[in-house]
Design an enzyme around this catalytic site. Sequence first.
Site, mmCIF file in Angstrom:
data_model
loop_
_atom_site.group_PDB
_atom_site.id
_atom_site.type_symbol
_atom_site.label_atom_id
_atom_site.label_comp_id
_atom_site.label_asym_id
_atom_site.label_seq_id
_atom_site.Cartn_x
_atom_site.Cartn_y
_atom_site.Cartn_z
ATOM 1 N N TYR A 1 -9.145 19.318 23.055
ATOM 2 C CA TYR A 1 -9.666 18.032 23.489
ATOM 3 C C TYR A 1 -8.775 16.885 23.012
ATOM 4 C CZ TYR A 1 -13.161 14.598 24.764
ATOM 5 O OH TYR A 1 -13.815 13.550 25.348
ATOM 6 N N HIS B 1 -7.053 -3.409 9.550
ATOM 7 C CA HIS B 1 -8.283 -4.137 9.216
ATOM 8 C C HIS B 1 -9.052 -4.429 10.503
ATOM 9 C CE1 HIS B 1 -6.141 -6.037 5.405
ATOM 10 N NE2 HIS B 1 -6.160 -4.709 5.386
ATOM 11 N N TYR C 1 -21.210 12.162 19.148
ATOM 12 C CA TYR C 1 -20.447 13.399 18.902
ATOM 13 C C TYR C 1 -18.956 13.159 18.662
ATOM 14 C CZ TYR C 1 -18.567 13.373 23.664
ATOM 15 O OH TYR C 1 -17.898 13.032 24.806
ATOM 16 N N HIS D 1 -2.817 2.186 8.534
ATOM 17 C CA HIS D 1 -3.840 1.390 7.855
ATOM 18 C C HIS D 1 -4.002 0.080 8.615
ATOM 19 C CE1 HIS D 1 -6.067 -0.925 5.014
ATOM 20 N NE2 HIS D 1 -5.042 -1.719 4.727
ATOM 21 N N HIS E 1 -12.476 -3.762 2.879
ATOM 22 C CA HIS E 1 -11.045 -3.776 3.161
ATOM 23 C C HIS E 1 -10.730 -3.415 4.625
ATOM 24 C CE1 HIS E 1 -6.803 -2.646 1.414
ATOM 25 N NE2 HIS E 1 -6.724 -3.112 2.643
ATOM 26 N N GLU F 1 0.819 -1.221 0.000
ATOM 27 C CA GLU F 1 0.000 0.000 0.000
ATOM 28 C C GLU F 1 0.851 1.268 0.000
ATOM 29 O OE1 GLU F 1 -2.864 -0.473 -0.765
ATOM 30 O OE2 GLU F 1 -3.870 -2.035 0.382
HETATM 31 P P1 13P Z 1 1.320 -5.273 3.305
HETATM 32 O O1 13P Z 1 1.816 -6.431 4.135
HETATM 33 O O2 13P Z 1 1.847 -5.304 1.898
HETATM 34 O O3 13P Z 1 1.573 -3.966 4.012
HETATM 35 O O4 13P Z 1 -0.245 -5.426 3.101
HETATM 36 C C1 13P Z 1 -1.135 -5.534 4.167
HETATM 37 C C2 13P Z 1 -2.438 -4.900 3.881
HETATM 38 O O5 13P Z 1 -3.177 -4.647 4.808
HETATM 39 C C3 13P Z 1 -2.829 -4.562 2.509
HETATM 40 O O6 13P Z 1 -3.930 -3.716 2.488
#
Ligand code: 13P
Length: 231
Positions: free
Chosen positions: A213, A97, A116, A95, A158, A76
């Site tokens: 805050y 999941h 809020y 990023h 995702h 990514e």
């Molecule tokens: P990478 O291990 O390449 O960072 O990928 C993990 C991931 O969450 C792809 O969206």
Amino acid sequence: MTQLANLTERRAIIDACLAMNRLGVNQGASGNLSMRIADGFLVTPTSLPYDEMTPEDIVAMGFDGTYVGARRPSSEWRFHRDILRARADVDVVLHAHPTFATALAVHGHGIPSFHYMVALAGGDSIRCAPYATFGTQELSDHALAALDGRLACLLANHGMIVLGKSVKAALALAVEVETLARQYLYAQQLGEPVILPPAEIARVAEKMRRMKYGQPIDDNDAPEDTARPRA
Ligand code: 13P
């Protein structure tokens, strides 16, 4: 042997990735994290479990997409590069999941202003970017648009992206967004919850700004509208 550049930042990235999994906002080797440095950014390598990651494994990249290091950068790297390039207001891109945020995102749902605290992400909703294959320029373009004026977005089918000035700030917001997703999903068990109007979220955002805050209180700079320390 020459000293590894940005050792402190590399260690902070690994610590944040381990914390991300410990705090329940991510699992396994999914997710990735980047941090701006003087001449580009550092990003986690692709497909390497965080508990095996060493500072040498973190990849140094330029905004031209070239990299230095023994490992390949996260798949990514495009959205990390594009976000850091476009958003001078942030230095960290996280990023992950997370289960509840992803449960909403697989339906293409963002998080409306049912609570809020949504204002912490910078607006009156947390948008969900349309689906595109992981690692593509299309996904990066969708993510950048969904993050316009915001510090967080969901990615359809995702996961989530969160931005911050620091690793600590990004991690805290990631926990908050995942909590909001969990609360929203629970609240929906009784039907669609009450949604706060944009004017109220604007009032909340202004109060958060005034109160600083979520930021440590500095007594010498006590924000208005808060309790005062006793003299
Ligand atoms: P990478 O291990 O390449 O960072 O990928 C993990 C991931 O969450 C792809 O969206």
